[in-house]
Write an enzyme that holds these catalytic residues in place. Structure first.
Site, short mmCIF file in Angstrom:
data_model
loop_
_atom_site.label_atom_id
_atom_site.label_comp_id
_atom_site.label_asym_id
_atom_site.label_seq_id
_atom_site.Cartn_x
_atom_site.Cartn_y
_atom_site.Cartn_z
N ASN A 134 -9.11 -8.23 -4.34
CA ASN A 134 -9.56 -7.23 -5.31
C ASN A 134 -8.43 -6.35 -5.83
O ASN A 134 -8.66 -5.23 -6.29
CB ASN A 134 -10.67 -6.36 -4.70
CG ASN A 134 -11.84 -7.18 -4.20
OD1 ASN A 134 -12.28 -8.12 -4.86
ND2 ASN A 134 -12.34 -6.85 -3.01
N ARG A 135 -7.22 -6.85 -5.76
CA ARG A 135 -6.03 -6.15 -6.25
C ARG A 135 -5.73 -4.86 -5.49
O ARG A 135 -4.96 -4.03 -5.95
CB ARG A 135 -6.15 -5.85 -7.76
CG ARG A 135 -6.23 -7.09 -8.66
CD ARG A 135 -4.98 -7.96 -8.49
NE ARG A 135 -4.92 -9.04 -9.47
CZ ARG A 135 -5.32 -10.29 -9.24
NH1 ARG A 135 -5.83 -10.61 -8.07
NH2 ARG A 135 -5.20 -11.21 -10.17
N LEU A 136 -6.32 -4.69 -4.31
CA LEU A 136 -6.02 -3.52 -3.48
C LEU A 136 -4.90 -3.88 -2.51
O LEU A 136 -5.08 -3.94 -1.29
CB LEU A 136 -7.27 -3.04 -2.73
CG LEU A 136 -8.35 -2.41 -3.61
CD1 LEU A 136 -9.56 -2.01 -2.76
CD2 LEU A 136 -7.80 -1.18 -4.34
#
Length: 227
Positions: free
Chosen positions: A198-200
């Site tokens: 989730n691009r975290l």
């Protein structure tokens, strides 16, 4: 505009404050060793020592290229090059430098920022002598970054130097060019990027707070940046 974009959710394990090593050198060495081991086991990390190096020209315009990291110890990462090349000329005018080791298949990267210093001439000579004969000849044949009219001109130069210094199987068959040397990055910052879902992503950064090598805990402070 092409809207058919391939999206990949990064499935790396990232890096937490509890897991990170005490010093940037220890953490970078751990990740590099794992990248080298993976390159031997499977084909998705083909060149684990590939180092993207960014410099700035006299107009303040950035320039980036990929070299091979040939040195890495507590003093910092190092690479070899023609010192009259674009990167050498730019570093002569402005020693600011940034570099990155990136292993996409492992969802990892290590970023170095600091200043460049010339490698000791004895270190350069030792490494040059260890290179294959053909690579030593190429160092003479190529005036790196300079224009050339054709591939044939480059190959003609190579053949001329090959005749001049034939391969007799000795380390001193080909002399070290005056214009061939290298640089070490004296780091002020080392960032470890770990890709997450989730691009975290995780970004843990060692920032210099005092003099000392990459393996001196007291010279660095650790912080986290948002992805």
């Amino acid at each position: 505009m092409n809207n058919d974009v391939t999206r990949i959710d990064y499935t790396g394990t990232g890096l937490s404050e509890d897991e990170v090593a005490d010093t940037p050198w220890q953490q970078a060495t751990l990740w590099l060793d794992e990248a080298v081991e993976r390159s031997r086991a499977q084909a998705d990390v083909p060149e684990p020592h590939a180092l993207s190096v960014a410099t700035v020209d006299s107009d303040g315009v950035p320039n980036v290229r990929t070299v091979l990291m040939r040195y890495f110890d507590e003093r910092g990462p190092g690479f070899l090059t023609n010192t009259e090349s674009a990167k050498g000329t730019e570093l002569d005018g402005n020693d600011a430098i940034a570099a990155s080791l990136t292993w996409p298949a492992m969802f990892r990267a290590v970023r170095f920022r600091g200043r460049a210093e010339l490698l000791d001439r004895a270190e350069v000579a030792d490494y040059f002598a260890s290179r294959p004969w053909a690579s030593r000849i190429s160092a003479w044949a190529s005036r790196q970054s300079q224009p050339v009219t054709s591939r044939a001109e480059l190959e003609t130069a190579y053949e001329a130097y090959a005749v001049r210094w034939p391969d007799r199987g000795n380390a001193d068959d080909v002399p070290l060019p005056d214009f061939w040397g290298g640089y070490r990055i004296v780091c002020d910052e080392v960032e470890f990027w770990g890709g997450r879902r989730n691009r975290l992503h995780d970004r843990l950064v060692f920032t210099r707070t005092s003099d000392g090598g990459l393996d001196e805990p007291g010279a660095w402070t650790l912080s986290r940046r948002q992805p």
